[in-house]
Design a protein around this motif. Structure first.
Motif, PDB file in Angstrom:
ATOM      1  N   ALA A  16       0.887  -1.080   0.032  1.00  0.00           N
ATOM      2  CA  ALA A  16      -0.032   0.013   0.072  1.00  0.00           C
ATOM      3  C   ALA A  16       1.017   1.127   0.069  1.00  0.00           C
ATOM      4  CB  ALA A  16      -1.026  -0.009   1.300  1.00  0.00           C
ATOM      5  N   ALA A  17       1.934   1.328   0.776  1.00  0.00           N
ATOM      6  CA  ALA A  17       2.941   2.504   0.821  1.00  0.00           C
ATOM      7  C   ALA A  17       3.472   2.552  -0.509  1.00  0.00           C
ATOM      8  CB  ALA A  17       3.900   2.275   1.906  1.00  0.00           C
ATOM      9  N   LEU A  18       3.907   1.665  -1.216  1.00  0.00           N
ATOM     10  CA  LEU A  18       4.570   1.647  -2.558  1.00  0.00           C
ATOM     11  C   LEU A  18       3.632   2.212  -3.528  1.00  0.00           C
ATOM     12  CD1 LEU A  18       6.928   0.821  -4.528  1.00  0.00           C
ATOM     13  CD2 LEU A  18       5.652  -1.276  -4.742  1.00  0.00           C
ATOM     14  N   LEU A  19       2.295   1.627  -3.357  1.00  0.00           N
ATOM     15  CA  LEU A  19       1.417   2.063  -4.498  1.00  0.00           C
ATOM     16  C   LEU A  19       0.944   3.532  -4.053  1.00  0.00           C
ATOM     17  CD1 LEU A  19      -1.068  -0.878  -4.263  1.00  0.00           C
ATOM     18  CD2 LEU A  19       0.744  -0.346  -6.480  1.00  0.00           C
ATOM     19  N   GLY A  23       2.341   5.973  -7.175  1.00  0.00           N
ATOM     20  CA  GLY A  23       1.010   6.544  -8.007  1.00  0.00           C
ATOM     21  C   GLY A  23       0.679   5.438  -8.922  1.00  0.00           C
ATOM     22  N   MET A  24       1.078   4.135  -8.664  1.00  0.00           N
ATOM     23  CA  MET A  24       0.740   3.204  -9.629  1.00  0.00           C
ATOM     24  C   MET A  24      -0.527   2.611  -9.477  1.00  0.00           C
ATOM     25  SD  MET A  24       4.085   0.707  -9.834  1.00  0.00           S
ATOM     26  CE  MET A  24       3.999   0.343  -8.103  1.00  0.00           C
ATOM     27  N   PRO A  25      -1.523   2.295 -10.330  1.00  0.00           N
ATOM     28  CA  PRO A  25      -2.824   1.763 -10.075  1.00  0.00           C
ATOM     29  C   PRO A  25      -2.668   0.083  -9.745  1.00  0.00           C
ATOM     30  CG  PRO A  25      -2.461   1.992 -12.407  1.00  0.00           C
ATOM     31  CD  PRO A  25      -1.267   2.514 -11.643  1.00  0.00           C
ATOM     32  N   MET A  26      -3.555  -0.374  -9.061  1.00  0.00           N
ATOM     33  CA  MET A  26      -3.712  -1.659  -8.632  1.00  0.00           C
ATOM     34  C   MET A  26      -4.882  -2.461  -8.642  1.00  0.00           C
ATOM     35  SD  MET A  26      -3.135  -3.526  -4.902  1.00  0.00           S
ATOM     36  CE  MET A  26      -4.720  -3.642  -4.490  1.00  0.00           C
ATOM     37  N   ALA A  27      -4.693  -3.832  -9.525  1.00  0.00           N
ATOM     38  CA  ALA A  27      -5.788  -4.704  -9.570  1.00  0.00           C
ATOM     39  C   ALA A  27      -5.364  -5.809  -8.732  1.00  0.00           C
ATOM     40  CB  ALA A  27      -5.970  -5.115 -11.244  1.00  0.00           C
ATOM     41  N   SER A  28      -6.455  -6.303  -8.041  1.00  0.00           N
ATOM     42  CA  SER A  28      -5.929  -7.234  -7.077  1.00  0.00           C
ATOM     43  C   SER A  28      -6.855  -8.460  -7.179  1.00  0.00           C
ATOM     44  CB  SER A  28      -6.170  -6.874  -5.535  1.00  0.00           C
ATOM     45  OG  SER A  28      -7.427  -6.704  -5.390  1.00  0.00           O
ATOM     46  N   SER A  29      -6.329  -9.555  -6.706  1.00  0.00           N
ATOM     47  CA  SER A  29      -7.081 -10.613  -6.463  1.00  0.00           C
ATOM     48  C   SER A  29      -8.241 -10.660  -5.647  1.00  0.00           C
ATOM     49  CB  SER A  29      -6.354 -12.011  -6.022  1.00  0.00           C
ATOM     50  OG  SER A  29      -6.029 -11.866  -4.752  1.00  0.00           O
ATOM     51  N   LYS A  31      -8.742 -12.315  -2.835  1.00  0.00           N
ATOM     52  CA  LYS A  31      -8.107 -12.476  -1.391  1.00  0.00           C
ATOM     53  C   LYS A  31      -7.143 -11.113  -1.174  1.00  0.00           C
ATOM     54  CE  LYS A  31      -8.429 -17.346  -1.075  1.00  0.00           C
ATOM     55  NZ  LYS A  31      -7.855 -18.650  -0.224  1.00  0.00           N
ATOM     56  N   ALA A  32      -6.815 -10.298  -2.031  1.00  0.00           N
ATOM     57  CA  ALA A  32      -5.984  -9.186  -1.941  1.00  0.00           C
ATOM     58  C   ALA A  32      -6.868  -7.862  -1.762  1.00  0.00           C
ATOM     59  CB  ALA A  32      -4.961  -9.233  -2.742  1.00  0.00           C
ATOM     60  N   LYS A  33      -8.273  -7.983  -1.637  1.00  0.00           N
ATOM     61  CA  LYS A  33      -9.017  -6.627  -1.657  1.00  0.00           C
ATOM     62  C   LYS A  33      -8.847  -6.028  -0.385  1.00  0.00           C
ATOM     63  CE  LYS A  33     -12.982  -8.852  -2.097  1.00  0.00           C
ATOM     64  NZ  LYS A  33     -14.384  -8.919  -2.237  1.00  0.00           N
ATOM     65  N   GLY A  34      -9.096  -4.966  -0.379  1.00  0.00           N
ATOM     66  CA  GLY A  34      -8.700  -4.207   0.982  1.00  0.00           C
ATOM     67  C   GLY A  34      -7.425  -3.672   1.132  1.00  0.00           C
ATOM     68  N   ILE A  35      -6.201  -3.952   0.233  1.00  0.00           N
ATOM     69  CA  ILE A  35      -4.962  -3.430   0.455  1.00  0.00           C
ATOM     70  C   ILE A  35      -5.104  -1.766   0.135  1.00  0.00           C
ATOM     71  CG2 ILE A  35      -2.794  -3.204  -0.574  1.00  0.00           C
ATOM     72  CD1 ILE A  35      -2.771  -6.196  -0.974  1.00  0.00           C
ATOM     73  N   ALA A  46     -10.996  -5.739  -8.238  1.00  0.00           N
ATOM     74  CA  ALA A  46     -10.497  -7.283  -8.191  1.00  0.00           C
ATOM     75  C   ALA A  46     -10.797  -8.090  -9.629  1.00  0.00           C
ATOM     76  CB  ALA A  46     -11.109  -7.903  -7.092  1.00  0.00           C
ATOM     77  N   PHE A  47     -10.183  -8.886  -9.794  1.00  0.00           N
ATOM     78  CA  PHE A  47     -10.015  -9.877 -10.930  1.00  0.00           C
ATOM     79  C   PHE A  47     -10.320 -11.276 -10.542  1.00  0.00           C
ATOM     80  CE2 PHE A  47      -5.533  -9.389 -10.171  1.00  0.00           C
ATOM     81  CZ  PHE A  47      -5.335 -10.712 -10.453  1.00  0.00           C
ATOM     82  N   GLY A  48     -10.688 -11.846 -11.572  1.00  0.00           N
ATOM     83  CA  GLY A  48     -10.918 -13.547 -11.405  1.00  0.00           C
ATOM     84  C   GLY A  48     -12.049 -13.862 -10.825  1.00  0.00           C
ATOM     85  N   LEU A  49     -12.317 -14.945 -10.348  1.00  0.00           N
ATOM     86  CA  LEU A  49     -13.516 -15.550  -9.848  1.00  0.00           C
ATOM     87  C   LEU A  49     -13.507 -15.605  -8.137  1.00  0.00           C
ATOM     88  CD1 LEU A  49     -14.511 -17.893 -12.796  1.00  0.00           C
ATOM     89  CD2 LEU A  49     -15.339 -15.561 -12.346  1.00  0.00           C
TER      90      LEU A  49
END
Length: 53
Positions: A16-19, A23-29, A31-35, A46-49
């Motif tokens: 989270a600090a790096l992002l 300023g980089m965008p992030m798409a997460s799995s 299980k990583a939602k909430g970062i 989030a992506f995937g099922l």
């Protein structure tokens, strides 16, 4: 050596600090939602099922 769950929690904080610092965008799995908060401008969602989440 730190227990796995403490290392994992620290990794989320570091990511989270790096992002936010770069300023980089992030798409997460699912299980990583909430970062980043859901409505954060860098959060692409989030992506995937969510088969087992």
């Amino acid at each position: 050596m730190r227990p796995f769950w403490r290392s994992r929690g620290r990794a989320a904080d570091d990511l989270a600090a790096l992002l936010q610092g770069t300023g980089m965008p992030m798409a997460s799995s699912f299980k990583a939602k909430g970062i980043l908060p859901a409505h954060h401008p860098q959060n692409l969602g989030a992506f995937g099922l969510p088969a087992e989440d």
